[in-house]
Design a protein around this motif. Structure first.
Motif, mmCIF file in Angstrom:
data_model
loop_
_atom_site.group_PDB
_atom_site.id
_atom_site.type_symbol
_atom_site.label_atom_id
_atom_site.label_comp_id
_atom_site.label_asym_id
_atom_site.label_seq_id
_atom_site.Cartn_x
_atom_site.Cartn_y
_atom_site.Cartn_z
ATOM 1 N N ASP A 152 -0.107 41.455 -14.574
ATOM 2 C CA ASP A 152 -0.059 40.234 -13.774
ATOM 3 C C ASP A 152 -1.479 39.746 -13.521
ATOM 4 O O ASP A 152 -2.361 40.527 -13.136
ATOM 5 C CB ASP A 152 0.650 40.494 -12.443
ATOM 6 N N SER B 37 0.959 31.708 -5.023
ATOM 7 C CA SER B 37 0.758 31.725 -6.472
ATOM 8 C C SER B 37 0.199 30.404 -6.987
ATOM 9 O O SER B 37 0.071 30.201 -8.185
ATOM 10 C CB SER B 37 2.066 32.055 -7.213
ATOM 11 N N LYS C 1 3.640 40.537 -7.034
ATOM 12 C CA LYS C 1 3.825 40.520 -8.486
ATOM 13 C C LYS C 1 2.995 41.588 -9.181
ATOM 14 O O LYS C 1 3.449 42.213 -10.137
ATOM 15 C CB LYS C 1 3.476 39.136 -9.036
#
Length: 342
Positions: free
Chosen positions: A91, A271, A45
């Motif tokens: 991010d 994540s 990401k």
């Protein structure tokens, strides 16, 4: 127009450096086999976020990510810089420092001076913090002739892992000329400056870090000042934590920096929160003493730039050499410029 020829690269290593050199040299690239055998294959990401940032400050940039994410085609555009009207959301899995390193080198060669607002994580234990960019990196740029007074990095809010919430405003000039640098004298440490910060926790954490750090460096350097930056409410971001940044200035104008932060982190693969998220954060006394010893270790290596910024400014020097071949041939006759072509 002729067909675009892409230079073929493989793997995910040195992703930022590849994008940076591709853009500075106007060389289209294809990157294949990006983590093909990992559980979470393809671009991460934060790497996709970096591509968006390059696109934001450029005109005519073309990015094509294949469906699996394991292959990327990148055709650089013209580096425009200028005032970016909308905040750019980085991010939060990587600190804003991860994005600042290539962005600062890139936009020195833009069409217009850069002014951009970046949102995300300001401090973590992986990347250089926004504090060391202000207190060390800008001084290194000054060595190459960049207008120091025109550079600024304002920390409007702190943001720590895992949820970020930090916000900074970067102003960067463009370079009209560059100064040749013969930088080999590290000098002797004459003073140490630092800053502690805390978000959504007691300010006593900062007091403990300062006391512990001073216990290490005070017997060695008489001129030591460590400031505090305690944040509450919206300026404290979205996650609790604390940390410290230290910078040693030498008699020859070198700035050696170290920093760290204590905060809960996310697992890069899932994540989600990492397995150790339930563990207590490292005590502030250990952080203060540890970072002070780390600074002494950096000083002991006798370098004019600390290890955090060596990679970033190595690429800056490479670009300077390519733009000024006469300077390169006179000062680096055996070096050549093949590194920019590989």
């Amino acid at each position: 127009m002729g067909k675009t020829v892409y230079k073929k690269l493989k793997g995910s290593q040195s992703f930022r450096q590849r994008l940076l050199l591709s853009t500075l040299s106007s060389t289209p690239i294809t990157i294949e086999d990006i983590r093909p055998n990992q559980t979470y294959s393809g671009l991460a990401k934060h790497e996709i976020s970096l591509l968006r940032l390059f696109d934001t400050v450029s005109d005519g940039c073309i990015v094509e990510i294949y469906e699996t994410g394991t292959k990327l085609k990148y055709k650089p555009g013209t580096i425009m810089g200028g005032r970016v009207n909308h905040p750019f959301q980085c991010d939060v899995s990587r600190s804003i420092g991860y994005y600042l390193e290539p962005l600062i080198v890139l936009c020195l060669f833009a069409k217009e001076p850069l002014n951009i607002r970046l949102k995300g994580t300001t401090n973590d234990s992986k990347d250089p913090s926004v504090d060391t960019f202000k207190s060390a990196a800008f001084h290194i740029l000054k060595r190459f002739g960049v207008d120091f007074e025109a550079m600024s990095l304002k920390i409007e809010s702190r943001g720590l892992p895992p949820n970020g919430g930090g916000e900074v405003v970067l102003s960067l000039p463009i370079v009209q000329s560059l100064t040749a640098v013969n930088w080999i004298d590290e000098g002797f440490v004459k003073k140490i400056r630092g800053v502690t910060f805390s978000t959504k926790v007691s300010s006593q954490f900062e007091t403990s870090m300062i006391r512990a750090a001073r216990g290490v460096v005070n017997p060695l350097v008489s001129d030591v000042h460590i400031f505090t930056d305690h944040r509450t409410g919206p300026p404290a971001g979205n996650s609790p934590g604390y940390g410290i940044s230290l910078v040693a200035e030498t008699t020859s104008g070198c700035y050696i920096s170290v920093d760290t932060a204590a905060a809960h982190v996310r697992d890069e693969d899932t994540s989600g929160l990492a397995d150790d998220v339930k563990k207590d954060l490292m005590p502030p006394e250990e952080i203060g003493e540890g970072i002070a010893n780390t600074l002494l270790g950096e000083i002991a290596q006798s370098g004019v730039i600390d290890s955090s910024y060596q990679g970033c400014y190595f690429f800056f020097v490479l670009y300077v050499l390519k733009m000024f071949p006469r300077f390169a041939s006179e000062n680096f006759p055996n070096m050549g410029l093949k590194l920019l072509e590989t």
